[in-house]
Design a protein around this motif. Sequence first.
Motif: not given
Length: 347
Positions: A20-37, A40-49
């Motif tokens: 499945l891939g490498r599971e990241l730490g610090h996930p939201p405790r509620d649903g993800v609404s979107n994520l985007r790389f 400019h870098s391998n930073r990942l933006l995550v919005s959630s409920w």
Amino acid sequence: MSAPATGQPPVDAGGGRIGLGRELGHPPRDGVSNLRFSKHSNRLLVSSWEKAVRLLDVDAATDALVGAFPHKRPVLDCCFHDNDSSAFSASSDHVVRRLSFSSKTSYRLGTHDGPVRCVEYSDTTGQVITGSWDRTIKCWDQRGATGPQYTLIGTHTQPERVYALSLAGHKLVVATAGEHVNVYDLRNMSEPQQRKSFLNSQTRCVECYPNKTGFALGTTDGRVAMDFFDQSESSLEKRYRFKCHRLTEDRGRVAYPVNAIAFHSEHGTFATGGCDGFVYTWDGEKKKRLFQSPKYPTSIAALSFSKDNNLLAVASSYTYERGKVENEPATKIFIRDVNEVEVKPRH
């Protein structure tokens, strides 16, 4: 083209199972609404409920949490600004915000009369475009404003609630409830192409082609449509649709909503994620399926390729296609190393 799903993990060239891939730490405790790389870098933006926007560094050994901004209500979308430390958020409290992770400050860019479902930033024009369930899109521009503020330069009424936006150069695609699709040119917003999806089912997501010639629509009944900006007869003849994210279960053949589409910027192939918990990749030119992932713990809520296309972020997050359930699966974010076999067209 369709995607028969056996539920068995695919096998790589060496005979091993692809994970499945490498599971990241610090996930939201509620649903993800979107994520985007970031671009400019391998930073990942995550919005959630969970009422927050997180910024993660997926290159860090511990998947470092760069920062997080709490919100008063669930966050329905997010996008990067012009670097990998600033972003915009769209919230169900009707507010659009600009977030600076470097200075740890935020300010209110503006508001809608209803929950803000979508936000996009145009590198081409420097505008921020937001779409809301109040049946409008709004365009905000920093030119002419003082300091870091943005000025509202246009409000454009839509036929229904806005569900999805996508940008490609000067082109803006707006998908709403009621199967409406409007295509705008950011240089002249007064004359959109007004269309109806030819899938005859509700649009769940939209994504523009990397070559800026058209867009793909994903729907609630497990279909994807490939469409073009050019409305000439020859382009209309090239449009097509296909079935995907369909499983044979005890109750028969079941179609699951397509929640996410992400294009590989180099090859022009694309990945789809659905409520069936699978990720597929496709060659749109040859109308072929290239790859099927193993089954993730729950629905695929969002997908994003990294700037160099070597990584694919996958949000495994229940999207309530079956309503409230007992023992709801935990939200998880996975980072997959992308193999060329999965995304490169086969000749």
